[in-house]
Design an enzyme around this catalytic site. Structure first.
Site, PDB file in Angstrom:
ATOM      1  N   GLU A  14       4.764  -4.092   9.926  1.00 13.36           N
ATOM      2  CA  GLU A  14       5.918  -3.908  10.808  1.00 13.36           C
ATOM      3  C   GLU A  14       6.360  -2.441  10.866  1.00 13.36           C
ATOM      4  OE1 GLU A  14       5.873  -6.039   8.252  1.00 13.36           O
ATOM      5  OE2 GLU A  14       6.279  -8.075   8.976  1.00 13.36           O
ATOM      6  N   LYS A  16       6.883  -0.817   7.603  1.00 12.69           N
ATOM      7  CA  LYS A  16       7.681  -0.700   6.377  1.00 12.69           C
ATOM      8  C   LYS A  16       7.542   0.707   5.789  1.00 12.69           C
ATOM      9  CE  LYS A  16       5.384  -4.255   4.749  1.00 12.69           C
ATOM     10  NZ  LYS A  16       4.718  -4.811   5.943  1.00 12.69           N
ATOM     11  N   ASN A  38      -3.836  -4.525  -1.169  1.00 10.37           N
ATOM     12  CA  ASN A  38      -3.989  -5.206   0.118  1.00 10.37           C
ATOM     13  C   ASN A  38      -3.034  -4.575   1.135  1.00 10.37           C
ATOM     14  OD1 ASN A  38      -1.899  -6.241  -1.478  1.00 10.37           O
ATOM     15  ND2 ASN A  38      -2.099  -8.347  -0.750  1.00 10.37           N
ATOM     16  N   THR A  42       1.844   3.121   6.290  1.00 13.70           N
ATOM     17  CA  THR A  42       1.586   4.428   6.906  1.00 13.70           C
ATOM     18  C   THR A  42       2.870   5.245   6.991  1.00 13.70           C
ATOM     19  OG1 THR A  42       0.019   3.228   8.274  1.00 13.70           O
ATOM     20  CG2 THR A  42       0.482   5.507   8.909  1.00 13.70           C
ATOM     21  N   ARG A 143      -2.708 -18.068 -16.763  1.00 15.75           N
ATOM     22  CA  ARG A 143      -2.466 -17.480 -18.090  1.00 15.75           C
ATOM     23  C   ARG A 143      -3.724 -16.939 -18.765  1.00 15.75           C
ATOM     24  NH1 ARG A 143       0.690 -22.678 -19.497  1.00 15.75           N
ATOM     25  NH2 ARG A 143      -1.019 -23.342 -18.158  1.00 15.75           N
ATOM     26  N   GLN A 225       3.260  -6.665   2.525  1.00 12.80           N
ATOM     27  CA  GLN A 225       3.024  -7.861   3.330  1.00 12.80           C
ATOM     28  C   GLN A 225       4.355  -8.234   4.004  1.00 12.80           C
ATOM     29  OE1 GLN A 225       1.589  -8.138  -0.225  1.00 12.80           O
ATOM     30  NE2 GLN A 225       0.187  -6.811   0.852  1.00 12.80           N
ATOM     31  N   THR A 301      -5.663  -1.085   6.142  1.00 16.98           N
ATOM     32  CA  THR A 301      -6.448  -1.263   4.921  1.00 16.98           C
ATOM     33  C   THR A 301      -7.889  -1.620   5.248  1.00 16.98           C
ATOM     34  OG1 THR A 301      -4.488  -1.907   3.697  1.00 16.98           O
ATOM     35  CG2 THR A 301      -6.584  -2.631   2.775  1.00 16.98           C
ATOM     36  N   GLY A 303      -9.145  -1.908   8.688  1.00 10.15           N
ATOM     37  CA  GLY A 303      -9.605  -1.434  10.000  1.00 10.15           C
ATOM     38  C   GLY A 303      -9.828  -2.565  11.009  1.00 10.15           C
ATOM     39  N   ARG A 306      -5.913  -6.024  14.925  1.00 11.75           N
ATOM     40  CA  ARG A 306      -4.840  -6.993  14.659  1.00 11.75           C
ATOM     41  C   ARG A 306      -4.664  -7.889  15.875  1.00 11.75           C
ATOM     42  NH1 ARG A 306      -1.001  -2.126  12.541  1.00 11.75           N
ATOM     43  NH2 ARG A 306      -1.792  -1.979  10.415  1.00 11.75           N
TER      44      ARG A 306
HETATM   45  P1  GDP Z   1       3.455  -1.346   7.189  1.00 12.95           P
HETATM   46  O1  GDP Z   1       2.310  -2.024   6.524  1.00 12.95           O
HETATM   47  O2  GDP Z   1       4.583  -2.289   7.473  1.00 12.95           O
HETATM   48  O3  GDP Z   1       3.923  -0.111   6.466  1.00 12.95           O
HETATM   49  O4  GDP Z   1       2.920  -0.871   8.607  1.00 12.95           O
HETATM   50  P2  GDP Z   1       1.517  -0.139   8.895  1.00 12.95           P
HETATM   51  O5  GDP Z   1       1.603   1.260   8.421  1.00 12.95           O
HETATM   52  O6  GDP Z   1       0.382  -0.968   8.416  1.00 12.95           O
HETATM   53  O7  GDP Z   1       1.454  -0.238  10.473  1.00 12.95           O
HETATM   54  C1  GDP Z   1       2.436   0.325  11.280  1.00 12.95           C
HETATM   55  C2  GDP Z   1       1.746   1.344  12.219  1.00 12.95           C
HETATM   56  O8  GDP Z   1       2.619   1.671  13.271  1.00 12.95           O
HETATM   57  C3  GDP Z   1       1.431   2.651  11.531  1.00 12.95           C
HETATM   58  O9  GDP Z   1       0.276   3.212  12.120  1.00 12.95           O
HETATM   59  C4  GDP Z   1       2.650   3.518  11.845  1.00 12.95           C
HETATM   60  O10 GDP Z   1       2.366   4.906  11.834  1.00 12.95           O
HETATM   61  C5  GDP Z   1       2.972   3.040  13.216  1.00 12.95           C
HETATM   62  N1  GDP Z   1       4.395   3.075  13.573  1.00 12.95           N
HETATM   63  C6  GDP Z   1       5.484   2.841  12.790  1.00 12.95           C
HETATM   64  N2  GDP Z   1       6.613   2.842  13.529  1.00 12.95           N
HETATM   65  C7  GDP Z   1       6.223   3.083  14.805  1.00 12.95           C
HETATM   66  C8  GDP Z   1       6.908   3.175  16.057  1.00 12.95           C
HETATM   67  O11 GDP Z   1       8.120   3.007  16.148  1.00 12.95           O
HETATM   68  N3  GDP Z   1       6.139   3.389  17.168  1.00 12.95           N
HETATM   69  C9  GDP Z   1       4.798   3.540  17.119  1.00 12.95           C
HETATM   70  N4  GDP Z   1       4.150   3.752  18.254  1.00 12.95           N
HETATM   71  N5  GDP Z   1       4.112   3.476  15.968  1.00 12.95           N
HETATM   72  C10 GDP Z   1       4.815   3.231  14.837  1.00 12.95           C
HETATM   73  P1  IMO Z   2       1.170  -4.607   4.614  1.00 14.82           P
HETATM   74  O1  IMO Z   2       1.946  -4.386   3.346  1.00 14.82           O
HETATM   75  C1  IMO Z   2      -0.948  -7.450   7.139  1.00 14.82           C
HETATM   76  C2  IMO Z   2      -3.102 -10.652   5.068  1.00 14.82           C
HETATM   77  C3  IMO Z   2      -4.613 -10.676   5.127  1.00 14.82           C
HETATM   78  C4  IMO Z   2      -4.880 -12.155   5.027  1.00 14.82           C
HETATM   79  C5  IMO Z   2      -3.784 -12.630   4.069  1.00 14.82           C
HETATM   80  C6  IMO Z   2      -4.249 -12.753   2.629  1.00 14.82           C
HETATM   81  O2  IMO Z   2       0.413  -3.414   5.075  1.00 14.82           O
HETATM   82  O3  IMO Z   2       2.045  -5.204   5.662  1.00 14.82           O
HETATM   83  P2  IMO Z   2      -4.882 -11.044   0.712  1.00 14.82           P
HETATM   84  O4  IMO Z   2      -5.913  -9.948   0.678  1.00 14.82           O
HETATM   85  O5  IMO Z   2      -3.487 -10.561   0.485  1.00 14.82           O
HETATM   86  O6  IMO Z   2      -5.232 -12.198  -0.155  1.00 14.82           O
HETATM   87  O7  IMO Z   2      -4.956 -11.591   2.230  1.00 14.82           O
HETATM   88  O8  IMO Z   2      -2.750 -11.666   4.139  1.00 14.82           O
HETATM   89  N1  IMO Z   2      -2.529  -9.384   4.557  1.00 14.82           N
HETATM   90  C7  IMO Z   2      -1.884  -8.503   5.329  1.00 14.82           C
HETATM   91  N2  IMO Z   2      -1.676  -8.492   6.666  1.00 14.82           N
HETATM   92  N3  IMO Z   2      -0.422  -6.472   6.348  1.00 14.82           N
HETATM   93  C8  IMO Z   2      -0.609  -6.502   5.017  1.00 14.82           C
HETATM   94  O9  IMO Z   2       0.026  -5.655   4.188  1.00 14.82           O
HETATM   95  C9  IMO Z   2      -1.404  -7.515   4.453  1.00 14.82           C
HETATM   96  N4  IMO Z   2      -1.805  -7.813   3.194  1.00 14.82           N
HETATM   97  C10 IMO Z   2      -2.486  -8.964   3.277  1.00 14.82           C
HETATM   98  O10 IMO Z   2      -5.086 -10.123   6.340  1.00 14.82           O
HETATM   99  O11 IMO Z   2      -4.628 -12.771   6.271  1.00 14.82           O
HETATM  100 MG    MG Z   3       0.252  -2.280   6.770  1.00 13.87          MG
END
Ligand code: GDP
Ligand code: IMO
Ligand code: MG
Length: 429
Positions: A14, A16, A38, A42, A143, A225, A301, A303, A306
């Site tokens: 999202e 984060k 996992n 970014t 455990r 996640q 993570t 590639g 989505r």
């Molecule tokens: P996270 O796992 O929740 O931290 O999110 P990710 O980093 O996996 O994915 C979010 C992606 O969207 C990253 O490439 C960010 O650089 C990008 N991003 C975050 N906020 C924004 C935004 O408001 N607009 C756009 N276009 N990209 C964003």
């Molecule tokens: P962030 O923190 C999106 C998804 C995997 C899979 C399921 C279980 O970047 O938001 P796992 O390897 O955890 O056992 O996989 O959860 N998954 C994520 N999807 N963002 C993530 O992390 C994820 N971490 C795991 O794709 O469907």
């Molecule tokens: Mg992410």
């Protein structure tokens, strides 16, 4: 307020990382409490993109203390690589990175089991990140896991490792028909070599965090996640193996629920999911393609592309309920800049009837039909907008619609990946 949590309200990714990086400014500690590498968070600073998997997204702020909590499962080599990476970009982790000695260690056999289990599931596979997360948590619950503290005691570690290697080899061969043999000496010496490099960061983070909170230091909990991937309240079994909602904070950081003061959620202005599992608002058409292309929706993570779809507010409302959100941050609003019309899911129909709660089973969730409201698009660039009032009227209405539907405020809106591409309507701390 001295403690604040940020959690995903959808299926992850999202934004984060970006939001935690911004909020880290006001924190003394930034704490991961579950999951492992996992995650892919970014953070973009001055045009340079950093993807963090284990280190909290506050690590790029000099002087901020970063904690890997007891609820995490840690790939030590991954940790060391990230430590080296942040040193290379000129940041020092010395004296400000704390890794829980209670956290569990991910071993090569966990990754093999992850792959074997996914293979056996075939079409019903979860689509995990193959980082060994599920098998490591399975050992924890069973455990038989090995914790970082165990590495300090040579004999005990050797005994546990021998037992685990034997158990995993037997399981892989006889249960999964996926024979792999593990060399005890190699795994032992490799683990110890890496452990020695990170040993100075290892400590009792439970006591550290409790003292910090008692001393009114400001602690920011960073979820990885998201709520719909939470092992208890998420879309089981298509979830990760930890409590990735705010429900995981007390157990995963070792602090009482009474110590988590505010919880804010994050939602993208649309929805994405990586891996398998039901996704009611998924768009397998050109609109979904456009969301993926504009949002660069490829896993940080793995590639993987989505899966994309419209904003599912019915699902976010469920997340708001279980996390008792104080507010919601909306990210990636700019991705919607190109759409004439924007759909938002406001309810689900199951067998022709509107339902009043988010389904508990994947089977039900697969069968629901989303009910949409259609809102007008704004067809203007929002990326450089600095205040809420400067947003196009339709974009303001979209945000107000979300607030009214959820009954909570949207204090922060993100309109681009950079730190300054953020509209702050109200400081949340
Ligand atoms: P996270 O796992 O929740 O931290 O999110 P990710 O980093 O996996 O994915 C979010 C992606 O969207 C990253 O490439 C960010 O650089 C990008 N991003 C975050 N906020 C924004 C935004 O408001 N607009 C756009 N276009 N990209 C964003
Ligand atoms: P962030 O923190 C999106 C998804 C995997 C899979 C399921 C279980 O970047 O938001 P796992 O390897 O955890 O056992 O996989 O959860 N998954 C994520 N999807 N963002 C993530 O992390 C994820 N971490 C795991 O794709 O469907
Ligand atoms: Mg992410």
């Amino acid at each position: 307020m001295s403690t604040l949590a940020i959690v995903g309200t959808q299926w992850g990714d999202e934004g984060k990382g970006k939001i935690v990086d911004i909020l880290s400014e006001g924190a003394d500690y930034i704490v991961r409490y579950q999951g492992g590498n996992n995650a892919g968070h970014t953070v973009v600073v001055n045009g340079v993109k950093y993807v963090l998997h284990l280190l909290p997204s506050g690590i790029l702020h000099d002087g901020k203390k970063c904690v890997l909590g007891n609820g995490m499962v840690i790939d030590l080599e991954g940790l060391w690589n990230e430590v080296e990476f942040i040193k290379r970009v000129g940041k020092s982790p010395e004296g400000r990175l704390f890794v829980s000695e209670r956290a569990h260690v991910i071993f090569p056999y966990h990754k093999a089991l992850d792959a074997a289990s996914e293979k056996l599931k075939g079409d019903g596979s979860i689509g995990t990140t193959l980082k060994g997360i599920g098998p490591a948590y399975r050992d924890k619950a069973g455990r038989v896991g090995i914790r970082i503290a165990d590495l300090k005691d040579e004999e005990s570690f050797k005994e546990k490792l021998r037992w685990n290697i034997r158990e995993k080899e037997l399981t892989l061969k006889h249960v999964y028909n996926y024979p792999v043999s593990f060399n005890f000496d190699e795994i032992y010496s490799h683990t110890m070599r890496i452990y020695e490099k990170v040993a100075d960061f290892v400590c009792d983070t439970v006591s550290l965090l409790n003292r910090a909170i008692d001393a009114q230091e400001r602690v920011l909990f960073e979820g990885a996640q998201a709520t719909l991937l939470d092992i208890d309240v998420g879309t089981y079994p298509f979830v990760t193996s930890s409590n990735s909602s705010a429900l995981g904070i007390p157990a995963g950081a070792g602090v009482s629920p009474k110590k988590v003061e505010k919880v804010y959620g994050i939602a993208k202005a649309y929805t994405t999911r990586v891996g398998g599992g039901p996704f009611p608002t998924e768009l397998k058409d050109n609109t979904g393609e456009l969301l993926r292309a504009r949002g660069h929706e490829y896993g940080s993570t793995t590639g993987r592309p989505r899966r994309c779809g419209w904003l599912d507010l019915f699902a976010v409302k469920f997340s708001a309920q279980v996390n008792q959100l104080d507010g919601l941050v909306i990210t990636k609003l700019d991705v919607l800049d190109a759409f004439d019309q924007i759909k938002v899911c406001v309810g689900y129909e199951l067998n022709g009837q509107l339902i009043d709660r988010f389904p508990s089973t994947a089977r039900e969730l697969e069968q629901v039909k989303p009910v949409y409201e259609t809102l007008p698009g704004w067809k203007q660039k929002t990326t450089n907008v600095k205040s809420f009032n400067e947003l196009p009227e339709e974009a303001k209405n979209f945000i107000k619609f979300v607030e009214d539907y959820l009954g909570i405020p949207v204090p922060i809106i993100s309109t681009g990946p950079q730190r300054d591409e953020t509209v702050i309507r109200e400081r949340i701390w």
